[in-house]
Design a protein around this motif. Structure first.
Motif, mmCIF file in Angstrom:
data_model
loop_
_atom_site.group_PDB
_atom_site.id
_atom_site.type_symbol
_atom_site.label_atom_id
_atom_site.label_comp_id
_atom_site.label_asym_id
_atom_site.label_seq_id
_atom_site.Cartn_x
_atom_site.Cartn_y
_atom_site.Cartn_z
ATOM 1 N N VAL A 113 -13.508 42.214 58.188
ATOM 2 C CA VAL A 113 -12.369 40.884 58.573
ATOM 3 C C VAL A 113 -11.356 40.896 57.313
ATOM 4 N N ARG A 114 -12.033 40.583 56.120
ATOM 5 C CA ARG A 114 -11.333 40.322 55.059
ATOM 6 C C ARG A 114 -10.319 41.402 54.640
ATOM 7 N N LEU A 115 -10.982 42.458 54.699
ATOM 8 C CA LEU A 115 -9.994 43.933 54.637
ATOM 9 C C LEU A 115 -8.926 44.005 55.602
ATOM 10 N N ARG A 116 -9.063 43.845 56.906
ATOM 11 C CA ARG A 116 -8.110 43.728 58.201
ATOM 12 C C ARG A 116 -7.217 42.614 57.766
ATOM 13 N N ALA A 117 -7.476 41.430 57.469
ATOM 14 C CA ALA A 117 -6.603 40.657 56.960
ATOM 15 C C ALA A 117 -5.789 40.638 55.810
ATOM 16 N N ALA A 118 -6.351 41.508 54.691
ATOM 17 C CA ALA A 118 -5.774 42.104 53.617
ATOM 18 C C ALA A 118 -4.607 42.909 54.057
ATOM 19 N N GLY A 119 -4.830 43.774 55.000
ATOM 20 C CA GLY A 119 -3.863 44.765 55.716
ATOM 21 C C GLY A 119 -2.663 43.875 56.339
ATOM 22 N N TRP A 120 -3.059 43.266 57.110
ATOM 23 C CA TRP A 120 -2.033 42.250 57.774
ATOM 24 C C TRP A 120 -1.185 41.424 56.731
ATOM 25 N N ARG A 121 -1.628 41.065 55.722
ATOM 26 C CA ARG A 121 -0.883 40.362 54.534
ATOM 27 C C ARG A 121 -0.002 41.364 53.792
ATOM 28 N N ARG A 122 -0.623 42.445 53.657
ATOM 29 C CA ARG A 122 0.113 43.713 52.910
ATOM 30 C C ARG A 122 1.433 44.040 53.666
ATOM 31 N N ALA A 123 1.380 44.183 55.013
ATOM 32 C CA ALA A 123 2.424 44.749 55.578
ATOM 33 C C ALA A 123 3.462 43.389 55.644
ATOM 34 N N LEU A 124 3.106 42.248 55.723
ATOM 35 C CA LEU A 124 4.107 41.052 55.841
ATOM 36 C C LEU A 124 4.654 40.901 54.594
ATOM 37 N N GLN A 125 3.939 41.163 53.365
ATOM 38 C CA GLN A 125 4.566 40.993 52.093
ATOM 39 C C GLN A 125 5.653 42.076 51.771
ATOM 40 N N GLU A 126 5.313 43.222 52.260
ATOM 41 C CA GLU A 126 6.304 44.473 52.295
ATOM 42 C C GLU A 126 7.605 43.919 53.065
ATOM 43 N N ALA A 127 7.327 43.519 54.190
ATOM 44 C CA ALA A 127 8.544 43.113 55.044
ATOM 45 C C ALA A 127 9.379 42.021 54.150
ATOM 46 N N GLU A 128 8.662 40.888 53.669
ATOM 47 C CA GLU A 128 9.166 39.823 52.916
ATOM 48 C C GLU A 128 10.056 40.495 51.639
ATOM 49 N N ALA A 129 9.392 41.349 51.134
ATOM 50 C CA ALA A 129 10.073 41.961 49.807
ATOM 51 C C ALA A 129 11.403 42.717 50.402
ATOM 52 N N ALA A 130 11.402 43.582 51.419
ATOM 53 C CA ALA A 130 12.607 43.980 52.032
ATOM 54 C C ALA A 130 13.716 43.134 52.624
ATOM 55 N N ALA A 131 13.368 42.032 53.066
ATOM 56 C CA ALA A 131 14.175 40.904 53.657
ATOM 57 C C ALA A 131 14.695 40.166 52.430
ATOM 58 N N GLY A 132 14.175 40.222 51.307
ATOM 59 C CA GLY A 132 14.749 39.359 50.068
ATOM 60 C C GLY A 132 14.762 38.079 50.383
ATOM 61 N N ALA A 133 15.812 37.387 50.413
ATOM 62 C CA ALA A 133 16.079 35.960 50.391
ATOM 63 C C ALA A 133 15.576 35.470 51.691
#
Length: 346
Positions: free
Chosen positions: A192-212
C-alpha cells in the motif's frame, strides 16, 4: 494389497505405479497411467503415506501463510492460494493454509505449527517474521516470500507496486484529471505504501511540468481504510463528500475500488462522468462491474506458479540459491476511467 499387486494387475512395473501415485519424477504414458488407476480402484489399494514419508524423508506438504487483515475480503490472497495449491497438487504435494490476519503472534504460531508438522517448505504472503524466527527456519525448510523485504536466505517474489501506482495515476492525469484522490489501506502495509508512493510521484511530476499551476498533491486527498469492499466504500464516502472532492480516485486494491464505485452511486455521482476510478490487483471481479473497473493487473497466477515451482525446486534439490524476481504490473483499461468499455461476450 501392495504396490506389487497393483503392478501385476496393471501389467506395469512397481516403479511405474510409484510414478503415477507420486506424480513423478518420471513421466508415464496416458494409457499406462489409466491402467494403474483402474488397478488401484479395483484392488482398493491405499498407499501408506507414513512409509512414503519415511522413505523420502519428506512430508509431501507445504505451508502457505497469508496476511489478509480483511479476513478473506481481498481477492488477491484467495486467487494466489488457489493457484499455489494447483501447482503443488500437480507436483505431488498437499497444502496447509493459514491466515495471520496481520497479527505477528498469530503469524509466529502458524510458522511454528507448520514446522512442527514437518512441512517441506513455506510460502509467506506478506507475512513479516522476526529475525529469531527467520534463523529458526534457516536450514530447516526453504522459504519463498511474496513481499518486498525478506532475509537474504529466503527467495523473494513481488510485483512492482510503486510503478503500478504511478501507471494508474498517470493514466488518470492523461484523462485530464487534476484532483486525484488515493483510497488506500493502512500505509504501514508495504505494498500500500509503495502504491501510494507511485501515486505521489506521478502527481509531483505533473506539478513540476505545470510550474506555477501546480498544487496537485494534497494530504486531504488521501483516505485510509480496511483493504476490503467496506473499507473502500467508507474511505471514498469521506473523500467524495468533501466540497472540494476529487474528480478521480486510485484505490490500492480492486475491492476498495469497487466499494468506491458504490459510494459514488450512493452520493448520486456517475462513474466515470463525475468521478473516474482505477483499482489495483487485476481481480476477476473487475471485469464484471458496471462500468467495468480499470485496474493495474498483477500476474497473480503466474506469481503463484513461480513461487510454488521455486519452492518445490528448492525442496527437491539441495544447495539451490534463493532467487529474487519482481513482476511487472500492467494497466487494463475499462469504462470506469473513461476509456471505451470492452464487451465480455463475443
Amino acid at each position: 494389497m501392495t504396490r506389487n499387486d497393483v503392478a501385476r494387475l496393471a501389467g506395469t512395473s512397481p516403479a511405474v505405479v510409484s510414478y503415477v501415485i507420486n506424480n513423478g519424477p518420471r513421466p508415464v504414458s496416458a494409457a499406462a497411467r489409466q491402467r494403474v488407476l483402474d488397478a488401484i480402484k479395483q484392488l482398493g489399494y491405499r498407499p501408506n503415506a507414513v512409509a512414503r514419508s519415511l522413505r523420502s524423508r519428506r512430508s509431501w506438504t507445504i505451508g502457505v501463510i497469508a496476511s489478509d487483515s480483511a479476513g478473506g475480503k481481498s481477492p488477491f490472497f484467495g486467487q494466489f492460494t488457489r493457484a499455489c495449491e494447483e501447482v503443488a497438487w500437480q507436483r505431488g504435494y498437499s497444502v496447509l493454509f493459514g491466515n495471520s490476519a496481520e497479527d505477528p503472534a498469530r503469524a509466529e504460531g502458524y510458522v511454528r505449527g507448520f514446522l512442527e508438522r514437518q512441512v517441506d517448505g513455506l510460502v509467506l504472503m506478506r507475512v513479516p517474521v522476526s529475525a529469531d524466527q527467520a534463523e529458526e527456519m534457516r536450514g530447516r525448510v526453504p522459504v519463498v516470500t511474496i513481499d518486498h523485504a525478506a532475509p537474504p536466505f529466503f527467495s523473494r517474489l513481488a510485483v512492482d507496486d510503486e510503478e503500478g501506482g504511478y501507471q494508474a495515476t498517470r493514466h488518470l492525469l492523461e484523462h485530464g484529471h487534476r484532483r486525484i484522490g488515493f483510497v488506500g489501506g493502512p500505509l504501514d502495509i508495504t505494498p500500500v505504501r509503495l502504491r501510494a508512493a507511485g501515486w505521489r510521484r506521478a502527481l509531483q511530476e505533473a506539478e513540476a511540468a505545470a510550474g506555477a499551476e501546480g498544487g496537485l498533491v494534497e494530504e486531504g486527498l488521501v483516505e485510509e481504510g480496511e483493504l476490503s469492499l467496506e473499507g473502500g466504500y467508507e474511505a471514498a464516502l469521506r473523500l467524495l463528500s468533501s466540497p472540494s472532492r476529487p474528480t478521480a480516485l486510485f484505490a490500492s486494491i480492486d475491492g476498495q475500488a469497487i466499494g468506491a464505485m458504490r459510494a459514488a452511486a450512493d452520493l448520486g455521482l456517475r462513474v466515470p462522468g463525475d468521478v473516474a476510478v482505477v483499482g489495483f490487483d487485476g481481480a476477476r471481479e473487475a471485469a464484471y462491474t458496471v462500468p467495468g473497473l480499470s485496474t493495474i493487473s498483477q500476474p497473480i497466477d503466474e506469481m503463484a506458479r513461480h513461487a510454488t515451482e521455486t519452492l518445490v525446486g528448492a525442496i527437491e534439490s539441495e544447495g539451490v540459491e534463493p532467487v529474487t524476481k519482481i513482476f511487472a504490473a500492467t494497466l487494463v483499461t475499462r469504462g470506469s476511467c473513461g476509456c471505451p468499455e470492452p464487451r465480455l461476450h463475443r
